[in-house]
Design a protein around this motif. Structure first.
Motif, mmCIF file in Angstrom:
data_model
loop_
_atom_site.group_PDB
_atom_site.id
_atom_site.type_symbol
_atom_site.label_atom_id
_atom_site.label_comp_id
_atom_site.label_asym_id
_atom_site.label_seq_id
_atom_site.Cartn_x
_atom_site.Cartn_y
_atom_site.Cartn_z
ATOM 1 N N MET A 11 27.140 35.833 -11.971
ATOM 2 C CA MET A 11 27.129 35.028 -13.193
ATOM 3 C C MET A 11 26.751 33.576 -12.918
ATOM 4 O O MET A 11 26.746 32.742 -13.838
ATOM 5 N N GLY A 12 26.435 33.278 -11.649
ATOM 6 C CA GLY A 12 26.057 31.917 -11.295
ATOM 7 C C GLY A 12 27.230 30.969 -11.182
ATOM 8 O O GLY A 12 27.057 29.747 -11.235
ATOM 9 N N ARG A 13 28.434 31.503 -11.004
ATOM 10 C CA ARG A 13 29.639 30.667 -10.879
ATOM 11 C C ARG A 13 30.319 30.992 -9.555
ATOM 12 O O ARG A 13 30.911 32.056 -9.404
ATOM 13 N N ASN A 14 30.210 30.068 -8.618
ATOM 14 C CA ASN A 14 30.753 30.287 -7.286
ATOM 15 C C ASN A 14 32.182 29.753 -7.209
ATOM 16 O O ASN A 14 32.416 28.543 -7.316
ATOM 17 N N PHE A 15 33.140 30.681 -7.030
ATOM 18 C CA PHE A 15 34.551 30.291 -7.028
ATOM 19 C C PHE A 15 34.858 29.312 -5.902
ATOM 20 O O PHE A 15 35.578 28.324 -6.100
ATOM 21 N N PHE A 16 34.340 29.558 -4.703
ATOM 22 C CA PHE A 16 34.630 28.689 -3.568
ATOM 23 C C PHE A 16 34.051 27.292 -3.767
ATOM 24 O O PHE A 16 34.666 26.298 -3.390
ATOM 25 N N LYS A 17 32.860 27.212 -4.365
ATOM 26 C CA LYS A 17 32.284 25.899 -4.628
ATOM 27 C C LYS A 17 33.153 25.137 -5.612
ATOM 28 O O LYS A 17 33.386 23.930 -5.455
ATOM 29 N N TYR A 18 33.643 25.845 -6.621
ATOM 30 C CA TYR A 18 34.513 25.212 -7.621
ATOM 31 C C TYR A 18 35.824 24.753 -6.987
ATOM 32 O O TYR A 18 36.330 23.673 -7.291
ATOM 33 N N THR A 19 36.373 25.558 -6.069
ATOM 34 C CA THR A 19 37.679 25.267 -5.478
ATOM 35 C C THR A 19 37.600 24.239 -4.355
ATOM 36 O O THR A 19 38.441 23.335 -4.254
ATOM 37 N N PHE A 20 36.591 24.376 -3.492
ATOM 38 C CA PHE A 20 36.513 23.527 -2.291
ATOM 39 C C PHE A 20 35.362 22.529 -2.332
ATOM 40 O O PHE A 20 35.095 21.854 -1.345
ATOM 41 N N GLY A 21 34.681 22.425 -3.477
ATOM 42 C CA GLY A 21 33.502 21.568 -3.571
ATOM 43 C C GLY A 21 33.765 20.102 -3.323
ATOM 44 O O GLY A 21 32.853 19.363 -2.939
ATOM 45 N N LYS A 22 35.014 19.641 -3.538
ATOM 46 C CA LYS A 22 35.331 18.239 -3.285
ATOM 47 C C LYS A 22 35.632 17.967 -1.814
ATOM 48 O O LYS A 22 35.665 16.815 -1.389
ATOM 49 N N THR A 23 35.863 19.038 -1.057
ATOM 50 C CA THR A 23 36.176 18.893 0.361
ATOM 51 C C THR A 23 34.960 19.197 1.234
ATOM 52 O O THR A 23 34.666 18.470 2.185
ATOM 53 N N PHE A 24 34.240 20.286 0.904
ATOM 54 C CA PHE A 24 33.053 20.686 1.656
ATOM 55 C C PHE A 24 31.828 20.540 0.762
ATOM 56 O O PHE A 24 31.883 20.871 -0.430
ATOM 57 N N HIS A 25 30.741 20.079 1.345
ATOM 58 C CA HIS A 25 29.524 19.851 0.580
ATOM 59 C C HIS A 25 28.384 20.646 1.211
ATOM 60 O O HIS A 25 27.840 20.254 2.246
ATOM 61 N N TYR A 26 28.047 21.764 0.569
ATOM 62 C CA TYR A 26 26.989 22.636 1.056
ATOM 63 C C TYR A 26 25.904 22.782 -0.008
ATOM 64 O O TYR A 26 26.143 22.558 -1.207
ATOM 65 N N SER A 27 24.740 23.206 0.454
ATOM 66 C CA SER A 27 23.668 23.539 -0.480
ATOM 67 C C SER A 27 24.030 24.846 -1.189
ATOM 68 O O SER A 27 24.987 25.536 -0.801
ATOM 69 N N ALA A 28 23.261 25.194 -2.208
ATOM 70 C CA ALA A 28 23.517 26.435 -2.942
ATOM 71 C C ALA A 28 23.443 27.643 -2.019
ATOM 72 O O ALA A 28 24.242 28.580 -2.125
ATOM 73 N N ARG A 58 26.379 30.332 -1.100
ATOM 74 C CA ARG A 58 26.115 31.752 -1.294
ATOM 75 C C ARG A 58 26.489 32.550 -0.047
ATOM 76 O O ARG A 58 27.179 33.577 -0.134
ATOM 77 N N LYS A 59 26.059 32.070 1.126
ATOM 78 C CA LYS A 59 26.362 32.779 2.372
ATOM 79 C C LYS A 59 27.860 32.726 2.675
ATOM 80 O O LYS A 59 28.433 33.702 3.180
ATOM 81 N N PHE A 60 28.483 31.599 2.387
ATOM 82 C CA PHE A 60 29.926 31.458 2.595
ATOM 83 C C PHE A 60 30.684 32.489 1.768
ATOM 84 O O PHE A 60 31.590 33.181 2.255
ATOM 85 N N THR A 61 30.301 32.626 0.504
ATOM 86 C CA THR A 61 30.989 33.557 -0.401
ATOM 87 C C THR A 61 30.740 35.003 -0.004
ATOM 88 O O THR A 61 31.673 35.825 0.006
ATOM 89 N N ILE A 62 29.493 35.337 0.331
ATOM 90 C CA ILE A 62 29.187 36.711 0.748
ATOM 91 C C ILE A 62 29.988 37.090 1.982
ATOM 92 O O ILE A 62 30.507 38.217 2.087
ATOM 93 N N SER A 63 30.118 36.162 2.925
ATOM 94 C CA SER A 63 30.869 36.457 4.147
ATOM 95 C C SER A 63 32.327 36.769 3.835
ATOM 96 O O SER A 63 32.928 37.654 4.460
ATOM 97 N N PHE A 64 32.891 36.087 2.827
ATOM 98 C CA PHE A 64 34.287 36.344 2.497
ATOM 99 C C PHE A 64 34.449 37.575 1.614
ATOM 100 O O PHE A 64 35.511 38.211 1.635
#
Length: 220
Positions: free
Chosen positions: A111-128, A132-138
């Motif tokens: 749906m184009g909504r990355n839970f980890f980016k929403y949760t940890f986006g203020k701590t970690f700064h990654y490209s899209a 995507r790879k971070f979420t797939i790995s988990f």
């Protein structure tokens, strides 16, 4: 002295409380079940979960969403286990949580909504692509953990007797124990360290996708 302590235990107050909230209830279940039986162990784990949630509010002033969900599910499934006199529900909760969370992450990505980016986006700064790879790995990790939990649950069962103890005993490298204790030890000694190492390695590997905070905020 503070620097030495920081190197030995590199966690702040919030991280420490989060760790204790994960380990505390399981360790409590392991110890109390070994001494007093299954029912007492589940009651103790439930109480420890409530105490951990209260401690989070007292130490960091809030209850993180993930901790609220995990703690709430633990209390609900522990209540079902106590009502039915079947500790299987405590173990099954872990399988369902991991599997459902993996599906939740996958649906969010579609749906184009990355839970980890929403949760940890203020701590970690990654490209899209990094997120995507971070979420797939988990997603993969949670599915593997769900399968491993079921393998241990089904391979080392615990059928509760009227006296509140497991009928079956299992021999693991000369250690005689019941299925519930073996499952708790598996969570403490295998799942938690492996998950921590996995998260650390993934975070290190994703550094090549790190972007400046200003760029991350601009694309948020």
């Amino acid at each position: 002295m503070a620097g030495i302590i920081r190197k030995i235990f590199p966690f702040n107050a919030e991280q420490t409380v989060n760790l204790l909230s994960e380990f505390g209830p399981l360790v409590t279940l392991f110890v109390v079940n070994a001494v007093f039986g299954v029912t007492a162990g589940i009651w103790a784990m439930t109480a420890a979960t409530v105490v951990a949630m209260i401690a989070m509010v007292m130490v960091i002033g809030r209850l993180p969403m993930f901790a609220l969900i995990a703690g709430g599910i633990t209390i609900v499934f522990s209540g079902i286990a106590l009502y039915t006199d079947d500790p299987m529900w405590v173990q099954l909760k872990v399988t369902l949580f991991n599997a459902v969370f993996a599906i939740f992450l996958a649906i969010g990505m579609m749906m184009g909504r990355n839970f980890f980016k929403y949760t940890f986006g203020k701590t970690f700064h990654y490209s899209a692509e990094g997120w995507r790879k971070f979420t797939i790995s988990f997603i993969i990790l949670f599915l593997v953990l769900a399968a491993a939990n079921e393998a241990v649950r089904l391979g080392f069962p615990c059928t509760q007797t009227a006296e509140g103890i497991c009928q079956e005993t299992h021999n693991l490298l000369g250690w005689q124990t019941d299925g519930l204790n073996l499952w708790a030890m598996f969570k403490i000694a295998v799942v938690m360290p492996v998950t921590g190492i996995y998260a650390f390695v993934m975070t290190r590997n994703l550094q090549k996708y790190a972007i400046p905070a200003e760029q991350a905020n601009a694309t948020a």
